[in-house]
Design a protein around this motif. Structure first.
Motif: not given
Length: 644
Positions: A559-584
């Motif tokens: 959980q401390h490897a990255y913040s919730t804000a980072q994951l939320i930001d990545w969940s909006r990425s146009t890179n499909v792989a990054l978006q899916r990993e962030a969501v999961w």
């Protein structure tokens, strides 16, 4: 002085609840001998007169203050009396250390495997005591763990003696036969299967890639099988069909969990061979069973002792390509104290099983030998087993490939979907020498380039690795990284580091880059997440989005490897792989912001269905899940119901 003891007056304690039960009501399991007449038994063998030889262990983790013997001994028990129990016991030989296995040979020798040596013993004057001892194989190593050294004795009709060596906790070793021939095992290598002549000469290794091939057998058709003990965190344990040149996927240098990307447990890696089938926990012995006393359906089956599952198992094998697959039925099931180790068949067709007698590894004072037989013992004349129709043809085809000089034939066969055919062809390619070296890689397709690489690796032609460094095929790049890691070729460190920083390729290739660098660094526990390296890459400026996607997956649950804000930001990425990993990975963020983002994605009809499914699977909000469970989209509805 000859040591002979009548057992008729001694108690053989074993309550009815302790007696293992056969699954076949035509068979009985009866006690042959028990503690105090036998303690901590491991190997068992039976001679042509029906006498039973057993190793009694006194050196396998003796507790503080242990009052037993200082060395292991081999007892010989007379064949059973009318009540099925032993009548007398003699010390056949003494002075062994960590005795593991016994094998009786028809020429009158008793072979003994200790952790660090293999010997053969003979009684020349008929007094049931060994008076000739010949030392055949020595294992020189700093490894001392009791049961991952030499074991698994077996022989064939051609005069060979086979045996296994465990992973030795990664200690390097030198194995020496009677003629001084040596095999050197590097630090971190896995176990192996070896053979020599029965008088201990012409030592050779025939297969590699084992955790601990504790039991080995050669069946009546000349095929070699072994049971693998243990799988780490990747069960089940394995029944393996052993072929010359076979690699069964395990190296100690990659950890003991069995989940490292450069470990294969069921042929997942190129040029590694799969299991016949899974077996019970902690298998110790495998034999090809052809009792002339048992019901006919048992003839030709393979029996395995499962120490951890308290049973003796029977396996029926079926052809699968050039090898076989198997299915199991229990033969005997016991309670928690039934810990079967070794087996042997007597001349009358009955089966003897040694029982360690406790879940404890350290010495405990218990032990038994059981006898399994039909209720009505009516020995018949033994009949040869019918050989499976394709066995000879399969063995000939594999042998032909291993010795072929035809480059095109070998290249085609090396890409065969049957891993045993492919392995035999790669073994043959490795023998071609100059002909293999002359292959023009630019004129070959990726499959052919890969098998050439694998054959060169078999020859340890490390100077040829440079020919493959620029290859764009991901499977070839994976094998390049595995080659570098296996042999710790530090000259190619920059190749691995640069590829990792680029983040090119799929997640499997990313794991290979990390594993390669771990190997070059000599990292301890290489099968665990390299969190410092991953976090360094995560924070590095200019890290590609595709690499961020791999890193998020690699650090899942931290959980401390990255913040919730980072994951939320990545969940909006146009890179499909990054978006899916962030969501999961948002599922590990136990806060309102993460749940709100997942709920929004799950209920947004404008989002792709598979992204909505990922968000749904990660959700913990009952209200949103109930809404989705009542919706019109079948896939979303089913996923919401599953999560609920």
């Amino acid at each position: 002085m000859r040591f002979l003891l009548s057992l008729l007056a001694l108690p053989l304690a074993s309550s009815a609840s302790d007696v293992p039960k056969s699954t076949d009501n035509r068979l009985v399991v009866e006690l042959f001998v028990a503690s105090p007449q036998i303690k901590h038994p491991t190997g068992v063998a039976i001679d042509g007169q029906g006498r039973v030889y057993v190793i009694e262990s006194h050196t396998h983790f003796p507790p503080d203050g242990y009052a037993g013997g200082k060395s292991d001994r081999v007892y010989v028990f007379a064949k059973p009396g009318t009540d099925g129990r032993a009548t007398e016991r003699t010390v056949f030989a003494d002075g062994f250390n960590m005795g593991m296995d016994l094998l009786w040979s028809a020429d009158g020798w008793l072979y003994v495997a200790e952790r660090g040596r293999i010997s053969r013993l003979r009684d020349t004057n008929g007094d049931s005591q060994a008076d000739v001892t010949e030392r055949l194989i020595d294992l020189q190593t700093t490894g001392t763990y009791p049961h991952n050294g030499l074991s698994g004795l077996a022989s064939d009709r051609l005069g060979h003696l086979y045996f296994g060596l465990g992973e030795n906790l990664g200690h390097p070793y030198t194995m020496i036969d009677r003629d001084g021939n040596r095999i050197v095992g590097a630090e971190g290598i896995g176990g192996g299967v070896f053979r020599c002549t029965r008088d201990g000469k012409q030592l050779e290794q025939i297969a590699r890639g084992f955790w601990n091939p504790f039991g080995v057998c050669v069946d009546e058709f000349g095929r070699i099988f072994a049971v693998e003990n243990d799988p780490g965190a990747s069960p089940p344990c394995r029944l393996l069909h052993i072929v010359p040149g076979g690699d069964y996927g395990y190296q100690y240098q990659y950890g003991r969990s069995g989940i490292h990307p450069f470990i294969a447990w069921d042929g997942e890696l190129a040029n590694t061979l799969p299991m016949v089938c899974g077996v019970g926990e902690a298998p110790c012995e495998v034999i090809h069973f052809n009792s002339h006393s048992f019901p006919d359906e048992y003839r030709g089956e393979y029996l395995v002792t499962s120490w951890g599952d308290h049973r003796v198992e029977r396996y029926r094998l079926e052809r699968r390509g050039a090898s076989v697959s198997g299915s199991m039925q229990p033969l005997v099931q016991g309670g928690r104290s039934f810990r079967p180790v070794s087996m042997a068949t007597a001349p009358d067709g009955t089966l003897y099983v040694s029982d360690w007698g406790s879940r404890l590894y350290e010495l405990h004072g218990e032990g038994k030998i059981w006898r399994i037989r039909p209720k009505e013992l009516r020995p018949r004349k033994a009949k040869p087993l019918p050989k499976p129709a394709t066995t000879d043809a399969d063995l000939r085809w594999l042998a032909q490939l291993r010795d072929s000089k035809n480059l095109d034939e070998l290249l085609a066969a090396a890409d065969d979907r049957d891993p045993f055919v492919s392995n035999a062809a790669i073994t043959g390619l490795a023998k071609l020498g100059d002909k293999l070296a002359s292959v023009e890689l630019t004129k070959r397709n990726p499959a052919e380039r890969r098998v050439v690489l694998l054959a060169l690796k078999e020859n340890r032609a490390h100077d040829r690795l440079a020919d493959f460094l620029d290859d764009k095929d991901p499977d070839i790049r994976f094998e390049v990284l595995r080659w570098i890691a296996d042999y710790k070729l530090d000259a190619h460190r920059e190749f691995a580091q640069a590829g990792l920083r680029r983040g090119d390729g799929n997640y499997r290739l990313f794991r290979a880059y990390v594993a390669c660098i771990d190997s070059l660094d000599g990292r301890k526990n290489p099968d665990r997440t390299n969190t410092p390296l991953a976090r360094e890459l995560m924070k590095a400026p200019g890290t590609p989005e595709r690499l961020h996607a791999h890193l998020i997956r690699y650090l899942a649950g931290q959980q401390h490897a990255y913040s919730t804000a980072q994951l939320i930001d990545w969940s909006r990425s146009t890179n499909v792989a990054l978006q899916r990993e962030a969501v999961w990975s948002l599922r590990f963020q136990d806060n309102e912001a993460a749940q709100s983002r997942l709920a929004k994605l799950a209920t947004d009809a404008a989002q792709p269905v598979d992204l909505r499914l990922a968000a749904t699977a990660a959700l913990g909000q009952a209200e949103t899940l109930l809404t989705l469970a009542g919706g019109e989209n079948k896939a979303l509805r089913n996923e919401a119901l599953r999560i609920l």
